[in-house]
Design an enzyme around this catalytic site. Sequence first.
Site, PDB file in Angstrom:
ATOM      1  N   LEU A 168       0.842  -1.186   0.122  1.00 54.02           N
ATOM      2  CA  LEU A 168      -0.153   0.017   0.013  1.00 54.02           C
ATOM      3  C   LEU A 168       0.912   1.406   0.147  1.00 54.02           C
ATOM      4  CD1 LEU A 168      -3.247   0.457   0.200  1.00 54.02           C
ATOM      5  CD2 LEU A 168      -2.752   0.786   2.805  1.00 54.02           C
ATOM      6  N   ASP A 169       0.649   2.178  -0.824  1.00 53.51           N
ATOM      7  CA  ASP A 169       1.332   3.237  -1.119  1.00 53.51           C
ATOM      8  C   ASP A 169       1.282   4.095   0.415  1.00 53.51           C
ATOM      9  OD1 ASP A 169       2.345   2.785  -3.530  1.00 53.51           O
ATOM     10  OD2 ASP A 169       0.880   4.360  -4.640  1.00 53.51           O
ATOM     11  N   PRO A 170       2.490   4.797   0.640  1.00 54.36           N
ATOM     12  CA  PRO A 170       2.328   5.622   2.127  1.00 54.36           C
ATOM     13  C   PRO A 170       1.262   6.498   1.966  1.00 54.36           C
ATOM     14  CG  PRO A 170       4.611   5.203   1.255  1.00 54.36           C
ATOM     15  CD  PRO A 170       3.591   4.761   0.020  1.00 54.36           C
ATOM     16  N   LEU A 171       0.692   7.301   1.011  1.00 57.21           N
ATOM     17  CA  LEU A 171      -0.258   8.314   0.930  1.00 57.21           C
ATOM     18  C   LEU A 171      -1.943   7.518   0.794  1.00 57.21           C
ATOM     19  CD1 LEU A 171       1.155  11.351  -1.123  1.00 57.21           C
ATOM     20  CD2 LEU A 171       1.123  10.824   1.513  1.00 57.21           C
ATOM     21  N   ALA A 172      -1.579   6.528   0.486  1.00 60.66           N
ATOM     22  CA  ALA A 172      -3.155   5.594   0.519  1.00 60.66           C
ATOM     23  C   ALA A 172      -3.659   5.326   1.630  1.00 60.66           C
ATOM     24  CB  ALA A 172      -2.516   4.142  -0.337  1.00 60.66           C
TER      25      ALA A 172
END
Length: 359
Positions: A30-34
Site C-alpha cells: 500500500l502506498d504511504p499516501l494511500a
Amino acid sequence: MGSTQGVSAVKRVLREGGYAKTKVGHGGTLDPLAEGVLPIALGEATKLAGRMLDATKIYVFTIQFGEETDTLDTEGEVVARSDRFPPLAAVAGVLDHFTGEIEQVPPAYSALKVDGKRAYDRARAGEDVELKSRAVTIYALRLASPLTGEDGEAWSQSDLAQPGEGDCATPPSPTSASEQAHEPAYPLPQGERSDGELESTFATTTGRPDPYDPSMPLELAESVTLEATVSKGTYIRSLARDIALALGTRGHVTYLRRTKAGPFREEQAISLDKLGEIGNGAPLQDLLLPIEAGLDDIPALSLDPEQAQAARQGRVISGMPLADGLYFAKSGTVPVALVEIESGTMRIVRGFNLPDVAE
C-alpha cells in the site's frame, strides 16, 4: 501509512500488549499516501501472504487534471502542465479503453528493483529511471462519484448517455455519490461508428459518447473519482497518468483508497486506533479473523484423523475421489493444510502447524 509501517505498528502493539514474539506479514503493498484495507497476517497465517499479494484488489482514486508530478501523486514535484481539461463525456468514454488487459509502465517512484536497487531510491538520488511496460488486467473501471465541472455542478453517469436511451431522454440532473456508485461504468453506445476506425484513444469500434453532441453536458472536468478492480501488479498512479494522457492532458492522483484486497473488505477492517487498544490490554482474539477467512474462494475438504495425521507429516494421500484443484483441508474445525488434488492424489501445498483441539 505504507505496508511496512503497518507491519511495524502491529509488532509494536503486540509487544506493548505483552504478547509473545510472532511472525507478522502483510498481504498487499500500500502506498504511504494511500488509505484503506491492508491485510495483516500473524503466525501461521503468514503462509498465505503470497496468495493475498496475488489477489484482486479494488481502489477508489481521484485524478486531478492539469498537472503531472514525478511521483504521480501529491508528494512529488510538478514535471508537466496542461491547460486542457477534458469534457465530461470524454472522461466517461475513455474508461472502456482502459478495461481488460492493458500495458502500463510503473512509476519511477515504485518499489520495483532496477539492477538490485529499488526504483524509488534511484529516482530520489536523481537518476533517470526507465521501467519496462508490463501487462496488467483492469477487470472493471467506473465512475465512483459524480463528475464535477468548473461550476461545481455534479453530473451522473446517466447524464452522459446517448440521447433516446430510456429515461436518459429526460433532462440531466445532479446526483449523489451513493446513487452514482450503482450506475453503469460508461454509457452504452447505440451502434458502431460509420468509419469503423479508432479516431482517438478514448474511441472504440462500438462507438463512444460524443462530446460535441448538443444534448451532452459540455462541462469540463477538473478532477474525477474512479473505482477500479485490478489484478496484482497494477499501479493506480500509472493508470491515472495514462487516463489523463489519453484525454489530451496531464494528471496525478490526489486521493487513493483500497476498499478490498482479495476476500477482505473495508467493512471488516479495524482502524489504527482500534489496533492501538491491544497495547492497552484489549484482547487480541477479538480483532483476529480465522485463517480460513483468507481462503474463502477455495473449497473446504474434511479429513479423517488418519488422513489429517498423514497430511501433517507431508505425506501424499491417494484415492481422493474429488475434482482436480486446490482445497482447504481441515480436521474438524482445525486447519491442516492447503492441498492440491490431481488425478485423485493429494499433495501438500502449505501445511499449518496448529494444534488439534483433541490433542
